[in-house]
Design a protein around this motif. Structure first.
Motif, PDB file in Angstrom:
ATOM      1  N   ALA A   1       1.021  -1.254   0.006  1.00 34.41           N
ATOM      2  CA  ALA A   1       0.031   0.044   0.180  1.00 34.41           C
ATOM      3  C   ALA A   1       0.670   1.231   0.078  1.00 34.41           C
ATOM      4  N   LEU A   2       2.138   0.967   0.387  1.00 36.53           N
ATOM      5  CA  LEU A   2       2.975   2.354   0.417  1.00 36.53           C
ATOM      6  C   LEU A   2       3.928   2.441  -0.759  1.00 36.53           C
ATOM      7  N   MET A   3       3.497   1.552  -1.718  1.00 34.04           N
ATOM      8  CA  MET A   3       4.437   1.709  -3.143  1.00 34.04           C
ATOM      9  C   MET A   3       3.420   2.696  -4.108  1.00 34.04           C
ATOM     10  N   PRO A   4       4.095   3.678  -4.405  1.00 38.30           N
ATOM     11  CA  PRO A   4       3.430   4.854  -5.213  1.00 38.30           C
ATOM     12  C   PRO A   4       3.537   4.246  -6.704  1.00 38.30           C
ATOM     13  N   ASP A   5       2.368   4.541  -7.356  1.00 35.20           N
ATOM     14  CA  ASP A   5       2.309   4.002  -8.937  1.00 35.20           C
ATOM     15  C   ASP A   5       3.295   4.687  -9.859  1.00 35.20           C
TER      16      ASP A   5
END
Length: 754
Positions: free
Chosen positions: A417-421
């Motif tokens: 969830a903390l991985m930016p697109d």
């Protein structure tokens, strides 16, 4: 008598005064006719105004609590209606005995009168500790996960309860300093709570530990028995016994994310004070009781004093210690609370995250969590050690900046969830800085450099410190924002472990809930059930033996014959007048009889192929099999064919043309299907006429049946008797598929009696 009346009047006056003193409408500043929306709007405004974090007023805390309690009362329709009608709510009734607001007890003069000489005002003492069902559910149950509760059930004018009061006081004086909470319940005012906690007599003492209730069955006169009762129901193995052999294993077991604590005592057993402390910190600290004089000398601990040593990842020396003749519980709790996390803790559950990285919505109070993402493998041990050394020496390791690590393979959903697109960040061995705005919203920023052991470590450290320094400023914002779910609890028990724990707790509560008078009936019921199950098993065993014996006998009989695979013979009945009703007319719904038409000359040629064709259907209980001599049933056969015609005709039957015909008769629905080698039903005709009554042309087309004695067979293929039933298996398949032609009529003709 007059004194009793005076006492009751004074009591009612005091209760009324206390009720009038509490006015939730006045606290919120709304009218008695205010709607729920108006009350909610005023509450939000006052709560924001009097929140302790919003104002420096010394009365803010009390005022905020009053506002909250008033809103809870008025937002509950039933409680509000009760208050409007009587002016007294259930909480008001319970609080009427809270004399803490007075410098002296208003009942002292009355209760110490010669007519009411109750020692130490015991009823008032019970009332001061009294709780309601709501307080039990909202306060006691959640708090019991960390703090044991002792709850006494009593009622007014219960002289046994009055006799118990001095012992209850002594118990409070002894156990309250150790961390045990006490409360009482007025049984008459809270009967539902008494039933929930399995209270059957008064006075009754119960303990609530880890949300489970246990009832003390003995007389409340021996504090020592109550202490043993409390010790017995604390979780099993709260404190591990540490010797010379398992010391290293105990101190190096911090992979469970818990600090290690060693308890040294002059006694040979663990006292209750340390058990309660271990219960309070069981999710953060693993306790060990040292039972070795060699370890006393090794750690230079005095033999005549109590000592507690706390260890983190470094097992060579403690990070904190306390040594006293009698360590106060508060002092012990303060020391452990300050050192309840490892030097580099792991984010292994939501509760750890809440403690290390609490939610902060106010920017000036921004608190950061610096997290190293690793996996639960030995290959990342050196990276974690390097990051741990930096965290211990970092100038930013303060209350506002906490260092931790996380297992990506166990907390995959949270980390992803903390991985930016579109950024292409590889999380392993990377550092993410987190600021939690609330329980689900997280602001974060990834460090561009990975955390290495040696190579480029100085650049990574410099970049990390620069980023932390920048983000601590209230004017700076973190780059990304995400919605996250709760962390997976890595220390939670599995399904099997939870089931076993529930079963153990249930069995223990069931055992303790039984009195001596109830044990014998319960044992009787259990014995009866065991006896019934045993007899049933024995009978099933006998039946199984009998079945095996029958099989052996049948195999032996089959082995004596020519065919070792002996099977029961298929029964063929001869259709006669005495069997006509059973085989045809009185068939049950869904049952059919297959009838082979033959004569004396064709019997030996037609019976074997008919038997072979119907053999696969021998186990079908809806089928019966028969044969009919055409000489004997010719008149019946003629009447049957006559009834199936749509118009009356005079039929000339040629018996020889009927030989080899198979009739499938349905006695209940009054129809039959016919088979003969020369009656080839086309598929198209079957589909068109499957559900319709046959016409005259249909019947005339089957001249082979004997409808016309003048029909010539000169142009048709000549069939031998042995080949008449060659197509019967295929016709049977169509019969059971329901695609054969059906001939319907209104009644069954009589079979000739000769």
């Amino acid at each position: 008598m007059q004194v009793s009346k005076l006492f009751i009047i004074v009591l009612l006056i005091v209760v009324t005064c206390l009720a009038e003193e509490y006015d939730p409408y006045k606290i919120l500043g709304v009218s008695r006719f205010a709607s729920l929306q108006e009350i909610r709007k005023v509450y939000k405004k006052l709560a924001k105004e009097w929140h302790p974090d919003k104002t420096n007023d010394p009365e803010a805390q009390n005022k905020f609590v009053q506002i909250k309690q008033a809103y809870e009362l008025l937002s509950d329709t039933e409680r509000r209606a009760r208050f409007d009608q009587t002016g007294i709510t259930e909480d008001t009734y319970k609080d009427r005995f809270d004399y803490s607001r007075f410098h002296s007890n208003p009942f002292d003069d009355i209760l110490h009168h010669s007519y009411f000489n109750f020692q130490e005002n015991d009823i008032a003492f019970f009332h001061r500790l009294s709780i309601t069902s709501r307080q039990y559910d909202k306060i006691v149950i959640p708090k019991s996960v960390h703090t044991p509760y002792l709850i006494l059930f009593y009622t007014d004018w219960c002289f046994s309860c009055l006799q118990t009061a001095p012992y209850f006081r002594k118990l409070m004086d002894h156990l309250e300093p150790l961390g045990v909470e006490f409360a009482t319940v007025h049984t008459a005012a809270e009967p539902s709570l008494a039933r929930r906690m399995n209270v059957h007599s008064l006075p009754c003492l119960t303990t609530v530990i880890d949300e489970n209730v246990y009832v003390f069955k003995d007389i409340i006169s021996s504090p020592q028995k109550i202490i043993e009762f409390l010790r017995h129901h604390l979780p099993y193995k709260l404190i591990t016994t540490v010797t010379d052999n398992n010391l290293e294993y105990f101190l190096t077991g911090w992979e469970d994310n818990k600090v290690r604590a060693l308890i040294f005592e002059p006694h040979s057993y663990v006292r209750l004070r340390y058990l309660i402390t271990a219960y309070h910190f069981r999710h953060r600290v693993s306790f060990g009781f040292v039972n070795s004089s060699n370890l006393h000398r090794e750690f230079q601990v005095p033999l005549d004093m109590d000592t507690v040593l706390l260890f983190n990842e470094n097992a060579s020396r403690p990070v904190a210690s306390v040594t006293m003749k009698e360590i106060p519980t508060q002092t012990l709790n303060n020391v452990i609370s300050s050192n309840q996390y490892l030097a580099l803790p792991r984010l292994s559950s939501q509760s750890v995250l809440e403690s290390l990285c609490p939610c902060e919505w106010n920017k000036p109070r921004k608190r950061l969590c610096v997290v190293l993402v690793t996996t639960a493998s030995d290959s990342h041990d050196l990276h974690r050690q390097s990051f741990r050394r930096y965290a211990q020496a970092s100038p930013y390791s303060t209350e506002r900046v906490r260092f931790a690590y996380i297992y990506h393979d166990k907390q995959t959903e949270f980390v992803n969830a903390l991985m930016p697109d579109g950024e292409g960040i590889t999380p392993l061995l990377s550092i993410v800085i987190i600021w939690r705005r609330d329980t689900s919203h997280v602001k974060y920023e990834w460090l561009p450099n990975k955390w290495e052991i040696e190579e480029n470590l100085n650049d990574t450290v410099s970049k990390l410190e620069t980023t932390i320094s920048r983000l601590l400023k209230s004017s700076e914002a973190l780059t990304y924002e995400a919605l996250v779910t709760d962390l997976f609890d890595e220390h939670a028990k599995g399904i099997f472990g939870r089931i076993v724990t529930k079963l153990l707790i249930f069995s223990e509560r069931l055992y303790e809930g039984l009195s001596k008078d109830q044990i014998l009936p319960v044992l009787s019921i259990v014995g009866t059930i065991v006896f019934i199950v045993g007899v049933g098993y024995f009978m099933a065993y006998l039946v199984r033996i009998e079945e095996e014996s029958v099989k052996q006998n049948s195999k032996g009989k089959a082995g004596d014959g020519d065919d070792a695979n002996y099977q029961p013979e298929l029964r063929l009945h001869e259709l006669r007048a005495e069997k006509y009703n059973g085989l045809v007319r009185l068939l049950k719904p869904g049952c059919r009889t297959l009838i082979l038409v033959l004569d004396m000359q064709s019997r030996e040629h037609l019976i074997p192929p008919f038997h072979k064709a119907v053999w696969p259907y021998r186990k079908n209980k809806t089928l019966m099999f028969a044969y009919m001599y055409v000489e004997r049933g010719l008149t019946w056969y003629k009447d049957l064919l006559q009834l199936s015609l749509s118009e009356e005709r005079d039929l000339n039957i040629n018996p020889r043309n009927c030989v080899g015909t198979v009739l499938a008769v349905n006695g209940y629905r009054k129809y039959f299907c016919m088979f003969h080698a020369k009656h080839a039903e086309s598929s198209k005709k079957r589909l068109e006429n499957k559900a319709s009554k046959p016409t005259v042309n249909d019947v005339e087309a089957a001249a082979f049946i004997g409808f016309n004695s003048d029909s010539s067979d000169s142009d048709e293929e000549i069939l031998l008797e042995g080949n008449l039933l060659d197509g019967l298996p295929n016709w049977l398949d169509r019969l059971f598929e329901g695609t054969t032609q059906r001939f319907h009529f209104n009644y069954w003709p009589d079979f000739p009696n000769k």
